[in-house]
Design a protein around this motif. Sequence first.
Motif, short mmCIF file in Angstrom:
data_model
loop_
_atom_site.label_atom_id
_atom_site.label_comp_id
_atom_site.label_asym_id
_atom_site.label_seq_id
_atom_site.Cartn_x
_atom_site.Cartn_y
_atom_site.Cartn_z
N SER A 8 130.29 19.61 48.63
CA SER A 8 130.78 20.89 49.11
C SER A 8 131.13 21.85 47.99
CB SER A 8 132.01 20.69 50.01
OG SER A 8 132.97 19.87 49.37
N SER A 9 131.48 21.34 46.81
CA SER A 9 131.79 22.22 45.68
C SER A 9 131.73 21.45 44.37
CB SER A 9 133.18 22.84 45.83
OG SER A 9 134.19 21.86 45.68
N ILE A 10 131.52 22.18 43.29
CA ILE A 10 131.65 21.63 41.95
C ILE A 10 132.46 22.62 41.14
CG2 ILE A 10 129.56 20.22 41.93
CD1 ILE A 10 128.05 22.46 40.69
N ARG A 11 133.32 22.09 40.28
CA ARG A 11 134.25 22.95 39.55
C ARG A 11 134.44 22.44 38.13
NH1 ARG A 11 139.75 22.43 38.98
NH2 ARG A 11 139.72 20.73 40.50
N GLU A 12 134.27 23.34 37.17
CA GLU A 12 134.45 22.96 35.78
C GLU A 12 135.92 23.03 35.36
OE1 GLU A 12 131.66 24.03 32.74
OE2 GLU A 12 130.47 25.20 34.17
N THR A 13 136.33 22.05 34.56
CA THR A 13 137.66 22.03 33.96
C THR A 13 137.51 21.72 32.47
OG1 THR A 13 138.05 19.65 34.24
CG2 THR A 13 138.56 21.07 36.13
N VAL A 22 134.42 18.58 38.29
CA VAL A 22 134.92 17.91 39.50
C VAL A 22 133.92 18.16 40.63
CG1 VAL A 22 136.78 17.77 41.18
CG2 VAL A 22 137.30 18.20 38.76
N VAL A 23 133.43 17.08 41.22
CA VAL A 23 132.48 17.14 42.33
C VAL A 23 133.24 16.74 43.59
CG1 VAL A 23 130.36 16.18 43.30
CG2 VAL A 23 130.55 16.56 40.83
N THR A 24 133.16 17.58 44.62
CA THR A 24 133.90 17.34 45.86
C THR A 24 132.96 17.19 47.04
OG1 THR A 24 135.79 18.62 45.04
CG2 THR A 24 135.67 18.24 47.41
N SER A 25 133.23 16.18 47.86
CA SER A 25 132.52 15.98 49.12
C SER A 25 133.56 15.63 50.17
CB SER A 25 131.50 14.85 49.00
OG SER A 25 130.90 14.58 50.27
N GLY A 26 133.80 16.56 51.09
CA GLY A 26 134.84 16.34 52.09
C GLY A 26 136.20 16.18 51.43
N GLU A 27 136.87 15.08 51.70
CA GLU A 27 138.19 14.83 51.12
C GLU A 27 138.11 14.02 49.82
OE1 GLU A 27 140.48 12.90 54.11
OE2 GLU A 27 140.58 14.66 55.44
N TRP A 31 126.24 36.06 28.37
CA TRP A 31 126.76 34.78 28.84
C TRP A 31 128.18 34.92 29.38
CZ3 TRP A 31 123.79 30.87 29.73
CH2 TRP A 31 122.63 30.70 28.99
N ALA A 32 128.47 34.15 30.41
CA ALA A 32 129.84 34.03 30.90
C ALA A 32 130.47 32.81 30.25
CB ALA A 32 129.86 33.87 32.43
N ASN A 33 131.68 32.95 29.83
CA ASN A 33 132.37 31.84 29.18
C ASN A 33 133.67 31.53 29.91
OD1 ASN A 33 130.68 31.33 26.74
ND2 ASN A 33 131.11 33.48 26.41
N PRO A 34 133.63 30.84 31.03
CA PRO A 34 134.84 30.56 31.79
C PRO A 34 135.77 29.65 31.02
CG PRO A 34 132.99 29.28 32.65
CD PRO A 34 132.42 30.25 31.63
N SER A 35 137.04 29.98 31.03
CA SER A 35 138.03 29.14 30.37
C SER A 35 138.61 28.16 31.36
CB SER A 35 139.14 30.03 29.80
OG SER A 35 139.85 30.67 30.85
N ALA A 36 139.25 27.15 30.84
CA ALA A 36 139.82 26.11 31.71
C ALA A 36 140.90 26.70 32.61
CB ALA A 36 140.40 24.99 30.87
N SER A 37 141.61 27.71 32.12
CA SER A 37 142.69 28.28 32.92
C SER A 37 142.16 29.07 34.11
CB SER A 37 143.56 29.19 32.06
OG SER A 37 142.76 30.22 31.51
N THR A 38 140.90 29.52 33.99
CA THR A 38 140.28 30.23 35.11
C THR A 38 139.01 29.49 35.50
OG1 THR A 38 139.09 31.65 33.56
CG2 THR A 38 141.20 32.46 34.40
N ALA A 39 139.17 28.20 35.79
CA ALA A 39 138.04 27.33 36.09
C ALA A 39 137.18 27.94 37.19
CB ALA A 39 138.53 25.96 36.52
N THR A 40 135.89 27.92 36.99
CA THR A 40 134.97 28.55 37.92
C THR A 40 134.51 27.55 38.97
OG1 THR A 40 134.22 29.97 36.13
CG2 THR A 40 132.81 29.82 38.09
N ALA A 41 134.72 27.89 40.22
CA ALA A 41 134.20 27.07 41.32
C ALA A 41 132.86 27.66 41.75
CB ALA A 41 135.16 27.06 42.49
N ILE A 42 131.83 26.85 41.76
CA ILE A 42 130.51 27.35 42.17
C ILE A 42 129.90 26.44 43.21
CG2 ILE A 42 130.13 28.38 39.88
CD1 ILE A 42 128.17 26.14 39.35
#
Length: 389
Positions: free
Chosen positions: A172-177, A182-187, A378-389
């Motif tokens: 359902s989502s992946i998020r960089e830290t 972090v890979v999420t599927s349901g709960e 290029w976009a350079n997302p920082s850990a404090s503003t982790a990008t959810a894609i």
Amino acid sequence: MDGKLAVIGLGSIGSMALWQASRLTDSVVGFEAQSPGHARSAVGGDTRLFRMIYRGLPDYYPILQRSRDLWAELEAETGQDILIRCGGLSIGTADGPYIRNLLETTRTNRAAHEILNRDAMAERYPQHNLRADDCAVYDPNAGALRTDRAVTAAVAAAQANGATVLSNTPVSSIRETDDGVVVTSGENSWTFERVIVSSGGWSQRLMPDYLKAHTETRRIFLSWFVARDAAQFTPDRFPIFSRIYEGRSMYGAPSVDGVTVKATLDGRGAPTPAADSVPRDLTDFEMAETTETVQEFFPGLIPNIVRSDAFPDLYTGDRNPLLGWLSESSKIYCATGFSGGGFKNATGYGHIAAYEVLGKQSLGGLEFVRPDRFETSWANPSASTATAI
């Protein structure tokens, strides 16, 4: 960490990336929303064309060479017959743009080929009803790939090497830290050092906005016909083919079931709102155009569609794939957007993705497939503003 690498989507490319990654590490996990090789993905439809001659960028040729070798390796490793080596024909008007452009690329790449005039075609491949000014370019290294067999063989090989496969686990989502992705599927959630997104028509929802703007999911339909004499359309007598002239275009493969022959209109992919809602039935217009074209091209096929289906795939604005990191600092690698033409190079693309993500050397000259071609900076997302894609 739950592993070094996650591969999201185990279809055409993801299955091959999983197999290749499993040769480098046993810390790889594959996520599949349904089951590997399921019939609703772009894997469906029994066969895809493999060919070494084509019209377009010469840059693809090294990938084709690598892919050809890797298809043989997959067959040797799994004991499966995947590539039906039956040769291939590209047919068109002798002095028309299709043949002219194809020969330009073929000669640049020094690919093996043979030019057949209409008389030679009538003698060797009488199944084709040609016009007076038609000719063909024969590719001795072409063939038909058994899609479902290829994907399931690659996944099985990866598991034998120690890879983990999570079927029926839609992401359902992946998020960089700072630590990884972090890979999420349901709960449930997992954390990996790196992630490859290879979910075909379903990839858009896992993309940043700059790539969404340059991609769209399209519907590809396929059709099959019964042969009047099935013996005329077996792989040893009927190579794969692609035929284009004026407004007519069709491609297909020999019979793999001893009864039906795949013959499908080319270039008819139409945008669809979502990969999950692709209309499977052909429209009246699609059926009429397909039947009319088969009636003209193949007198040996009964001009009634006996089987048809439709599948989703992700297309890019320039029809070249998305193969590379989302940004210079990203831990997410994109392997999607193959625009209806990715399966022949699936092993090669999977090799490139796995090797690059795991820090190994792969092929050079891949700028034309990099995602950053669609972004000015290029976009350079920082850990404090982790990008959810």
